[in-house]
Design an enzyme around this catalytic site. Structure first.
Site, PDB file in Angstrom:
ATOM      1  N   ARG A   1      52.626 -38.367 123.084  1.00  0.00           N
ATOM      2  CA  ARG A   1      53.162 -39.320 124.065  1.00  0.00           C
ATOM      3  C   ARG A   1      52.088 -40.281 124.544  1.00  0.00           C
ATOM      4  O   ARG A   1      50.931 -39.914 124.648  1.00  0.00           O
ATOM      5  CB  ARG A   1      53.701 -38.567 125.280  1.00  0.00           C
ATOM      6  CG  ARG A   1      54.806 -37.628 124.946  1.00  0.00           C
ATOM      7  CD  ARG A   1      55.253 -36.876 126.185  1.00  0.00           C
ATOM      8  NE  ARG A   1      56.649 -36.558 126.055  1.00  0.00           N
ATOM      9  CZ  ARG A   1      57.633 -37.332 126.490  1.00  0.00           C
ATOM     10  NH1 ARG A   1      57.370 -38.428 127.152  1.00  0.00           N
ATOM     11  NH2 ARG A   1      58.874 -37.013 126.292  1.00  0.00           N
TER      12      ARG A   1
ATOM     13  N   PRO B   1      57.793 -32.668 150.496  1.00  0.00           N
ATOM     14  CA  PRO B   1      57.543 -31.253 150.195  1.00  0.00           C
ATOM     15  C   PRO B   1      57.567 -31.014 148.683  1.00  0.00           C
ATOM     16  O   PRO B   1      58.501 -31.447 148.006  1.00  0.00           O
ATOM     17  CB  PRO B   1      58.712 -30.535 150.878  1.00  0.00           C
ATOM     18  CG  PRO B   1      59.277 -31.516 151.848  1.00  0.00           C
ATOM     19  CD  PRO B   1      59.012 -32.873 151.273  1.00  0.00           C
ATOM     20  N   GLU B   2      56.527 -30.392 148.186  1.00  0.00           N
ATOM     21  CA  GLU B   2      56.433 -30.089 146.751  1.00  0.00           C
ATOM     22  C   GLU B   2      56.548 -28.572 146.576  1.00  0.00           C
ATOM     23  O   GLU B   2      56.871 -27.869 147.537  1.00  0.00           O
ATOM     24  CB  GLU B   2      55.105 -30.619 146.198  1.00  0.00           C
ATOM     25  CG  GLU B   2      54.926 -32.121 146.444  1.00  0.00           C
ATOM     26  CD  GLU B   2      53.596 -32.667 145.918  1.00  0.00           C
ATOM     27  OE1 GLU B   2      53.044 -32.099 144.958  1.00  0.00           O
ATOM     28  OE2 GLU B   2      53.111 -33.662 146.484  1.00  0.00           O
TER      29      GLU B   2
END
Ligand code: ZN
Length: 271
Positions: A152, A2-3
């Site tokens: 990054r 579940p997000e």
């Protein structure tokens, strides 16, 4: 797993269906599933559910007696509101009896990557898994998002999955948002322009919003609070659609593995 949209769907139902209800008993069936605060379990008896909050993929249920119940559904967890008379399903690790016990919240979790905890509400702020969470994608501003990524070398998908940077995204919605933004998942974040970052943030929000409206994606174990399925899996454009045509350029969707995570993308649309 579940997000954000799945957890938000559960939180909205919890707010609607449990606010104002009294806790009769906090009843763990596996003590080791309660990561913290097992000793407080009797103190929450008779407290009333006041507010339900989501942060990232975490759910906090705030009670009238200044305690909060924390829940994380891990990979395969479900939080279900059901009649107390329903037979107990396997892998139910926690029952929270409400009212006179005729209704209960049950947490099931076959793989046990999720957990529950009871904390004095003031301690939630310093509880590591809650306090270290990054910004919510709906609150994050585009310049800040761009600044987080700048310089990054990390792959953009890995960056988006890092809950300390941006909280709530998992495998489904990173793949879907990167597809919509036309960004290849392994591109180093430092190479993403400010305009692309702005577009990506918009795409993240759009895909999350659309999924919340559909009640989330039921790809594996996820169910809504009432046990019904979400519907957004029918709207996925790349996630688990390997070999199927891209809805835009009709090339076949491909899959690669990035840090052990299956990653779905269109080789035509994502550069
Ligand atoms: Zn395409």
């Amino acid at each position: 797993m579940p997000e954000l949209p799945e957890v938000e769907t559960i939180v909205r139902s919890l707010r609607k269906l449990t606010a104002g209800r009294r806790i009769l008993k906090y009843h763990p069936l596996r003590n080791d599933y309660i990561h913290q605060g097992l000793e407080h379990r009797k103190k929450v008896t008779n407290s009333v559910i006041q507010e339900v909050e989501r942060r990232g993929k975490y759910i906090a249920i705030h009670l009238s007696n200044n305690f909060s119940l924390l829940h994380h559904l891990g990979m395969s967890g479900r939080l279900l509101l059901q009649p107390g008379s329903d037979p107990l399903e396997k892998h139910t690790h926690l029952r929270i009896l409400l009212d006179d016990g005729s209704v209960e919240l049950r947490q099931r979790d076959p793989r046990r990557f999720g957990f529950a905890a009871i904390l004095p509400s003031v301690e939630l702020k310093t509880f590591v898994s809650w306090s270290h969470l990054g910004a919510d994608p709906f609150r994050l501003r585009a310049p800040r998002f761009y600044a987080l990524m700048a310089g990054r070398k990390q792959a953009v998908k890995s960056f988006l999955l890092d809950q300390r940077r941006i909280a709530g995204l998992g495998n489904i919605y990173t793949d879907e948002a990167l597809f919509r933004a036309g960004i290849h998942p392994v591109r180093p974040t430092g190479q993403i322009s400010s305009a692309e970052a702005g577009r990506l943030l918009q795409c993240i929000r759009t895909v999350l919003r659309e999924s919340i409206v559909a009640g989330g994606s039921s790809t594996n174990d996820y169910q809504r609070l009432d046990g019904t399925l979400g519907l957004f899996q029918h709207k996925h454009r790349v996630y688990r659609r390997v070999g199927l045509p891209c809805p835009i350029c009709h090339r076949k969707i491909e899959k690669l593995v990035l840090n052990g995570r299956s990653t779905h993308y269109c080789p035509g649309c994502q550069t």
